[in-house]
Design a protein around this motif. Structure first.
Motif, short mmCIF file in Angstrom:
data_model
loop_
_atom_site.label_atom_id
_atom_site.label_comp_id
_atom_site.label_asym_id
_atom_site.label_seq_id
_atom_site.Cartn_x
_atom_site.Cartn_y
_atom_site.Cartn_z
N PRO A 152 1.44 -26.79 -39.78
CA PRO A 152 2.90 -26.83 -39.76
C PRO A 152 3.40 -28.23 -39.40
N LEU B 281 12.24 -26.47 -42.29
CA LEU B 281 10.99 -25.76 -42.10
C LEU B 281 11.10 -24.32 -42.58
N GLU C 55 0.08 -21.37 -43.94
CA GLU C 55 0.39 -22.73 -43.49
C GLU C 55 -0.53 -23.08 -42.34
N PRO D 180 4.65 -24.44 -47.17
CA PRO D 180 3.56 -24.10 -46.27
C PRO D 180 2.18 -24.55 -46.74
N GLN E 282 -4.70 -21.04 -38.46
CA GLN E 282 -4.02 -22.30 -38.17
C GLN E 282 -4.79 -23.20 -37.22
#
Length: 436
Positions: free
Chosen positions: A239, A224, A236, A192, A424
């Motif tokens: 991604p 993943l 993370e 991550p 993110q």
């Protein structure tokens, strides 16, 4: 045989992420005697990385009870009904806060054996992380190499090093590799936060795509860790599944989730930057490559594999290179590919049995960090967990309802989703703007 080997034991595990729950729960299973009747109670510390139901299902470790708690709620419950053994599967600051909170909750009365350690490879903040874990009865080291380093740190600051106990990673296992599968399968184990830049992560993805195109006869899997919106031990921000959107992926390249052990069952070559999956693969004698494309650097963690024989570049792998691990290095890293894994937890089990059979109460927990040794550091760590310098919960500290209603559950999920969206989506944009 100690009396504790045959009696019923209650073991509790407090974890703050999916990977730490996996480590903590499996460690708890391996630390208890096979002949004992064990009840495992799991607690998930509420925070940014609290695992989702899907993540818990993927980990696949079952407990007799499992629920989400705040730190203060956990301390209150441990004070009222302490287990026999407690495993703290938390980040270093969390361990230190719980040690002080539990010391205050238990005082000089009866208390459990307290165990902590690390989820995988220790490649950064060695001294900081170790001193934050000091005070537990057992500080588990996943290899002989780590045990030597841990003792050197404790002895170097004048702290008691007797808690350091050599074990191995609790999730090693699976059938040994016996030969190539049909089709030959290459697995890239994503992490991550390593590497952390868009450029580097895009580079690795493009090289994986290129490898699949060069070898259409192979199956290439991008393993993943989590789905968008989920968090693991580390944040993370980028991604791989999002970076892959819009790219022309070859037919023999697939993105997969699931239990790492099941993926390794069909792996012929494991490729990673520095994932603990490399140790899982080496334990099963699966050919393993630790990438050097982005350099061999402490920030990447691949420096840990210096001397392993596993360092390689994508160019070498594209040309058919299969690294051969150094047996001496593997042995020192607790991988136990020589078959010694079955006895790796014996010393820890014996130590716990001795403490459980000790007459009278165990002495109060005694962390190295106190308001005398670290007056400018410790109070801040405790405050982040709503504890005062004496380890007692601060006035107004949050304590979760035992059974939160549907409205509160919805609000909690929305707040956690907003946080993850910020990490993110928003944070990377702000960072890019700052670089202009």
């Amino acid at each position: 045989m100690p009396a504790s080997a045959t009696k019923s034991l209650r073991v509790a595990v407090l974890a703050d992420s999916d990977t730490r729950w996996k480590w903590g729960a499996l460690t708890a299973r391996r630390l208890t005697p096979a002949a004992a009747e064990v009840r495992l109670d799991g607690y998930l510390l509420r925070g940014r990385a609290t695992p989702t139901a899907r993540q818990l299902e993927e980990v696949g470790v079952r407990a007799d009870s499992l629920r989400e708690v705040t730190g203060v709620e956990f301390l209150r419950e441990m004070g009222e009904a302490p287990p026999d053994v407690l495993v703290l599967a938390l980040v270093g600051g969390g361990v230190q806060a719980m040690l002080h909170g539990l010391r205050a909750a238990w005082g000089s009365g009866k208390r459990p054996v307290v165990v902590t350690g690390y989820v995988g490879v220790v490649y950064e903040k060695l001294t900081d992380g170790l001193l934050l874990r000091h005070g537990a009865d057992l500080v588990l080291a996943n290899s002989r190499h780590d045990a030597d380093r841990f003792r050197a740190v404790y002895e170097g600051v004048g702290a008691d090093a007797s808690a350091v106990t050599e074990v191995a990673l609790p999730f090693l296992g699976g059938a040994p590799y016996t030969g190539e599968h049909d089709p030959y399968t290459v697995v890239f184990a994503a992490q991550p936060s390593v590497p952390d830049s868009r450029r580097d992560r895009t580079y690795l993805l493009d090289r994986l795509i290129g490898h699949a195109r060069r070898h259409p006869e192979r199956e290439v899997l991008l393993k993943l860790r989590s789905k968008p919106g989920e968090h693991t031990t580390h944040i993370e921000e980028l991604p791989y599944q999002k970076l892959a959107q819009g790219k022309d992926l070859p037919a023999n390249l697939r993105l997969v989730y699931g239990h790492m052990g099941e993926v390794l069952d069909r792996t012929d070559l494991l490729v990673t930057v520095s994932s603990t999956a490399a140790l899982e693969a080496l334990h099963r004698r699966i050919p393993t490559a630790v990438l050097t494309d982005l350099g061999v650097r402490e920030v990447l963690g691949n420096h840990h594999f210096t001397g392993s024989g596993c360092l390689a570049s994508w160019d070498q792998l594209d040309a058919g290179h299969r690294p051969v691990p150094d047996e001496e290095w593997v042995a020192r890293q607790g991988v136990a590919a020589d078959g010694s894994y079955a006895t790796a937890f014996d010393a820890a089990r014996e130590r716990i049995a001795e403490l459980l059979d000790r007459p009278g109460a165990l002495p109060p927990l005694a962390p190295y960090y106190t308001t005398e040794t670290a007056p400018g550091y410790l109070p801040g760590i405790l405050a982040r967990h709503h504890l005062g310098p004496d380890g007692v919960p601060l006035p107004g500290a949050p304590a979760a309802d035992k059974t939160p209603g549907p409205v509160r559950q919805i609000v909690r999920r929305a707040a956690r989703g907003a946080y993850r969206h910020g990490v993110q989506r928003v944070a990377p944009v702000i960072r890019r703007m700052g670089e202009l």
